[in-house]
Enzyme design. Structure first.
Site, short mmCIF file in Angstrom:
data_model
loop_
_atom_site.label_atom_id
_atom_site.label_comp_id
_atom_site.label_asym_id
_atom_site.label_seq_id
_atom_site.Cartn_x
_atom_site.Cartn_y
_atom_site.Cartn_z
N GLU A 1 39.56 -4.21 33.18
CA GLU A 1 38.70 -3.62 34.02
C GLU A 1 38.81 -2.03 33.80
O GLU A 1 39.51 -1.47 33.34
CB GLU A 1 39.58 -3.63 35.35
CG GLU A 1 38.77 -2.84 36.36
CD GLU A 1 39.37 -3.08 37.75
OE1 GLU A 1 38.74 -2.81 38.89
OE2 GLU A 1 40.70 -3.31 37.90
N LYS B 1 31.00 -3.56 40.60
CA LYS B 1 32.11 -4.08 41.54
C LYS B 1 31.47 -3.91 42.93
O LYS B 1 31.25 -2.91 43.36
CB LYS B 1 33.34 -3.46 41.52
CG LYS B 1 34.49 -4.03 42.28
CD LYS B 1 35.93 -3.38 42.04
CE LYS B 1 37.04 -4.03 42.76
NZ LYS B 1 38.57 -3.11 42.17
N CYS C 1 39.12 -7.58 39.42
CA CYS C 1 40.25 -7.20 40.09
C CYS C 1 40.24 -7.97 41.73
O CYS C 1 40.05 -9.40 41.63
CB CYS C 1 40.41 -5.88 40.44
SG CYS C 1 42.05 -5.41 40.95
#
Length: 330
Positions: free
Chosen positions: A47, A129, A163
């Site tokens: 990430e 995200k 995540c």
């Protein structure tokens, strides 16, 4: 993609060159070259690996993190830009699909962005995200539904989440409904301790089982020296450890190679696509095991913008007749 075909995938556990976009990019290019020698066709990085995950935001209060936040702006990646061009060339040179996490700078905002490059170097997907987690909200803006897409690549249908997006079941289902064959997951690593590594284990294995797909998961890693660069507080240094679980999971929820939980390394496994059908024969959540007349997902896949042109930019105000009683007396 032929259901009987097998491809070789790699998940990379790697440490960044802290505070250096160029240095970390060079490590990405070196890892791609090394993976190519092992016959890898798909490589997944952690990430926001370029330039580095904003660990500072987890150990510093917002009032004190302005300097580090500004430094991240200076080292962030623009899309398009030199970093994208360099990775694109490497993907094309080695005929490799590359999934890379970056801190993306778009004018005055930063985003947690996942980039998927096809084996010919084409940037197929740039997704952000959708909801940064906890401390991350002080660093990154929010993405939109345009990134909740599965893309057709040289190695099959790929989807990606970062995540704790994996704790949004509807986001995962949006990719499942598009029949992803390989799910590319990314976590920061070196965070929170063993409990985070355990949570990653549960999360990626469950998604593989539920989606009936492969999961290639990459987490980052910090050396003890790098932890000392982020904070000199020994109590805070303890929370910048553990949390690493780089692994490749099959559609039946099993590890396809030993996971990497400490240090740098490359997890490599061959993905036999016949295992997808084997799993989905028993339970296909978006097929024979679904009940769309009872439960459906609605998702807005459109990119959002702060300004949209009016459908009729030359419109005229309608003439509304006045009440005769309000007309002036001649």
């Amino acid at each position: 993609m032929n259901d009987s075909q097998t491809i070789r995938a790699a998940a990379i556990q790697i440490s960044p060159v802290l505070f250096s976009r160029d240095g970390t990019t060079e490590k990405v290019l070196q890892a791609i070259a090394k993976a190519a020698k092992a016959g890898v066709q798909l490589i997944v990085f952690p990430e926001t690996f370029i330039p580095y995950y904003p660990y500072f935001s987890f150990v510093q209060p917002p009032v004190l993190m302005g300097q580090e936040h500004m430094r991240l702006y200076e080292e962030a990646v623009t899309v398009p830009g030199p970093v994208v061009d360099a990775v694109s060339r490497a993907a094309r040179s080695y005929a490799m699909v590359v999934v890379l996490g970056v801190n993306e700078r778009d004018h005055g905002s930063l985003y947690n962005t996942q980039l998927i490059f096809d084996a010919d170097g084409t940037l197929l997907l740039k997704r952000r995200k959708i909801t940064p987690t906890y401390h991350e909200r002080m660093v990154w803006g929010q993405g939109d539904g345009s990134g909740l897409r599965v893309v057709e690549t040289a190695v099959g249908k790929l989807g990606a989440l970062a995540c704790w997006e994996h704790y949004n079941p509807l986001a995962r289902f949006a990719l499942m409904a598009q029949h992803e064959q390989i799910h590319c997951a990314q976590f920061p690593g070196s965070l929170v301790g063993q409990i985070f590594a355990d949570q990653i284990e549960v999360t990626i294995r469950h998604h593989a089982l539920e989606a009936g797909c492969f999961v290639v998961n990459a987490t980052g890693w910090l050396s003890p020296e790098q932890v000392g660069q982020i904070t000199t507080d020994e109590k805070l240094q303890r929370v910048l450890s553990g949390g690493c679980n780089t692994a490749i999971i099959g559609p039946e929820g099993n590890h396809l190679c030993p996971p990497i939980t400490e240090g740098e390394g490359m997890a490599i496994a061959d993905l036999n696509f016949s295992l997808i059908t084997k799993r989905k024969r028993m339970m296909d959540c978006v097929g024979h095991y679904s009940r769309p007349e009872l439960l459906q997902l609605q998702v807005n896949l459109e990119a959002q913008t702060v300004m949209a042109e009016s459908p009729d930019s030359n419109f005229l105000m309608a003439e509304i007749p006045l009440d005769p009683s309000l007309q002036p007396t001649p």
